[in-house]
Design an enzyme around this catalytic site. Sequence first.
Site, PDB file in Angstrom:
ATOM      1  N   GLY A  33      39.924  23.026  27.709  1.00  0.00           N
ATOM      2  CA  GLY A  33      38.744  23.114  28.569  1.00  0.00           C
ATOM      3  C   GLY A  33      37.537  23.488  27.743  1.00  0.00           C
ATOM      4  N   LEU A  38      32.937  27.920  31.444  1.00  0.00           N
ATOM      5  CA  LEU A  38      33.360  29.202  30.869  1.00  0.00           C
ATOM      6  C   LEU A  38      33.327  29.145  29.342  1.00  0.00           C
ATOM      7  CD1 LEU A  38      34.443  32.032  31.590  1.00  0.00           C
ATOM      8  CD2 LEU A  38      36.754  31.107  31.354  1.00  0.00           C
ATOM      9  N   TYR A 150      48.124  24.270  34.814  1.00  0.00           N
ATOM     10  CA  TYR A 150      48.883  25.149  33.922  1.00  0.00           C
ATOM     11  C   TYR A 150      50.272  24.614  33.588  1.00  0.00           C
ATOM     12  CZ  TYR A 150      45.576  29.088  34.298  1.00  0.00           C
ATOM     13  OH  TYR A 150      44.473  29.906  34.220  1.00  0.00           O
ATOM     14  N   GLY A 208      37.557  43.824  29.612  1.00  0.00           N
ATOM     15  CA  GLY A 208      36.826  43.736  28.357  1.00  0.00           C
ATOM     16  C   GLY A 208      35.460  44.379  28.418  1.00  0.00           C
ATOM     17  N   LYS A 209      35.009  44.749  29.611  1.00  0.00           N
ATOM     18  CA  LYS A 209      33.717  45.429  29.725  1.00  0.00           C
ATOM     19  C   LYS A 209      33.826  46.803  29.063  1.00  0.00           C
ATOM     20  CE  LYS A 209      31.716  43.053  33.676  1.00  0.00           C
ATOM     21  NZ  LYS A 209      30.483  42.625  33.000  1.00  0.00           N
ATOM     22  N   HIS A 268      39.438  42.666  39.537  1.00  0.00           N
ATOM     23  CA  HIS A 268      38.506  43.494  38.753  1.00  0.00           C
ATOM     24  C   HIS A 268      38.500  44.962  39.205  1.00  0.00           C
ATOM     25  CE1 HIS A 268      37.317  39.627  37.456  1.00  0.00           C
ATOM     26  NE2 HIS A 268      36.328  39.413  38.291  1.00  0.00           N
ATOM     27  N   LYS A 361      28.280  39.784  47.931  1.00  0.00           N
ATOM     28  CA  LYS A 361      27.214  38.901  47.462  1.00  0.00           C
ATOM     29  C   LYS A 361      26.002  39.058  48.361  1.00  0.00           C
ATOM     30  CE  LYS A 361      29.917  35.459  45.010  1.00  0.00           C
ATOM     31  NZ  LYS A 361      29.286  35.814  43.729  1.00  0.00           N
ATOM     32  N   TRP A 617      66.449  60.987  63.425  1.00  0.00           N
ATOM     33  CA  TRP A 617      67.720  60.300  63.213  1.00  0.00           C
ATOM     34  C   TRP A 617      67.446  58.822  62.919  1.00  0.00           C
ATOM     35  CZ3 TRP A 617      72.232  63.297  63.769  1.00  0.00           C
ATOM     36  CH2 TRP A 617      72.045  64.551  64.367  1.00  0.00           C
TER      37      TRP A 617
END
Length: 791
Positions: A33, A38, A150, A208-209, A268, A361, A617
Amino acid sequence: KMLGRVLCTVLFVGALPSPAAASQGHISVVLLGATGDLAKKYLWQGLFQLYMDQVSSGHSFTFHGAALAALEPGQRLMFDVLKKLSCPPDEPPNRCAVLKDQFLKLSQYHQLKTAENYTALNREIETLVGQEGLKEAGRIFYFSVPPFAYTEIAQHISSSCRPPAGAWLRVVLEKPFGHDLESAQQLAAQLAGFFREEEMYRVDHYLGKQAVAHILPFRDQNRQFLDPVWNRHHVERVEVVLKETVDAKGRTSFYEQYGVIRDVLQNHLTEALIFLIMELPANVSSAQDVVQHKLQALQSLLELERSSAVLGQYQAYDSHVQEELQEARGYVSTTPTFAGVLIHSNSPRWEGVPFLLTSGKALDERVGYARVLFKNRAYCTQSGTLRDAGHSQCKPKQIIFYFGHGALSTPAVLVSRNLFQPVMPKDSWTEAEARSDLHIFGQPLSDFHMYSPVKERDAYSVLISNIYHGRKDFFITTENLLASWAFWTPLLASTSRQPPRLYPGGVENQQLLDFEMVSGGLAFSVAEPAELLRPGGQMPSDFRAIQSKFRQSPLVSAWAEDLISQLASDMEQAAVSSVARSGHFHLALSGGSSPVGLFQRLARHHYSFPWQHTHVWLVDERCVPLTHSESNFQGLHRHLLQHVRVPYFNIHPMPVHLNQRLCVEEDAGAQLYAKDIAALVANASFDLVLLGVGTDGHTASLFPHSESGLQGAASVVLTESPVKPHQRMSLSLPLINRARRVFVLVLGKGKHDITALLSRVGHEPSKWPISGVSPSSGQLVWYMDYEALLG
């Protein structure tokens, strides 16, 4: 032509210090890709950063961009992106130019469409490594492609493109990893057919932030300060928030399938929360220990109810869907674009502490943070204006991991000055100037010790570096992924048709989306100004078949949540009445999934329930150890008993596990339970028995076409279930019919057929054991939700 560049490149930039370093081997990076969004925005830049960081590590590299496009157009698109790569500001321009030039020379494009294409790529890598006399260290395959692709790609890599023995394979996968638990399990099973668990790196870019990645190191380096206060006695609440100003326009195709919970909260925000609440391993550098502790934290989260969430949708969303997906005018979506969710944990450290996860959003600002707010027990006599702000114990005490954007516009770690001055690594974090002109959460920045990264790094650069180093704790394992979906899927199912609150977007939202914790759940703080549109025609709530009887006995019917609330109240009333009459309350409870919501309701809302005088019970039990996940007692303990104060000796699990074996006749477990009942329960008449109904008409563990337990003198019997685990122990029908009250709970559309059948048949317990429930001198009440009653 490319072959000679592999070593020449590192020599040219002065990066190959010794032959020993060179022997670390060659790494091939394949970006699938390579011409997608991305890759253009983040991945190529991240790979370039990896090359800059590791060019002197002793490894040699080649970078293979791949896509479905033919060679010439694909190559043109890819190199258009590569030419725009940039170096960090502190990189000397001359070195940057050299590194960029060499990176481009080490990169090439491949069309990967067929099995032959993958075979050719493998042959090319092997030839390169062989001709240069290199040893292959490993291969990285980055899947920047939709998940539906995938399996096919995985098959090609596994069959044609694996590295030789002794070299590692790392396969990097981008979310979404499924849509719910079932789809995630299917995708995981498919991938497991081609790759080992240690070969798969599922990316959540939030890990990764820099602020998120520093949560564990921060907790580890400040154990001396945090150990006494990082618990339910000192923490008021934890918030993990991601607010966005953009809407979903241009992404409605994705958003209609996923919505905000799947897009942001399930991954996230959950990952950031888990870093905050997991038990710290002794060694936070051990990826295996971190992964295991993360899983334990996930498994400690209590099941969500529909009332655990508030949902919203910005008003223009429907028109965006109609425009982009060609939906008919008047189409109404129930996809949430805003969610607030209240989470609790049953861990000893965090029991009772609310965790609030919020995202949406078209909100008023773009900001993300994780915030731990501490309880404040101080009373300060001195006037606020006269106190030293930095040390006043009356000021809020909090620790904030600030992901970026917002007022600070940079990643940061903030600690209230009235808490402690944290230990921070000076080589990577620097203390910022104490400014009083900027405010965060209503406080000037000067109230905090604030630290920001010495060098800001993009999340994908951080993650790609961790892939190179094999740090699995920065990625999502299969086990953790499925545990997360197991936690979130019930909420997604229960809210799938719930109309979200409409909000205008941006600053106009005002207080519309403010919410508060009410009765163990969440509710919007202000009433909705306009009536919500309901999806597609009539809703079941638009009509109700009011019945007062079912099989000649009283019937209570309502929507599931209201029904559970009513049943819990009726049970409490029965308990109070029984204790007033006799001093105790003998309650027999069924297992299974139906009563889970009831157990949680009793635990969280009924503080006047006379648990101190209640004997609990079991109506039936599976023949598994009591600690087994399928044990009815284990479910009862998890959802109810551990949250209420029932005296230890008043809890009576069924003795299915005796002499280190399960439900063996000679061990006489059924007779032992019967003797306990006879000794403690007057006339062996329970004050209340709670039953359910199976789709085949079974109740307790009394099954159709089996005479076991339907008649006779035995009050407790061993039975056989048609489904695993087959062996069961159950109260008998004659014993159940001696109870003062029997409540039968029936929930869900899946029970409609048996409900309709039971409304027509008579007393035929051999065919439908539930039809034999008829207390001889007590009361039978049916509690049925509308889905079970009306379908």
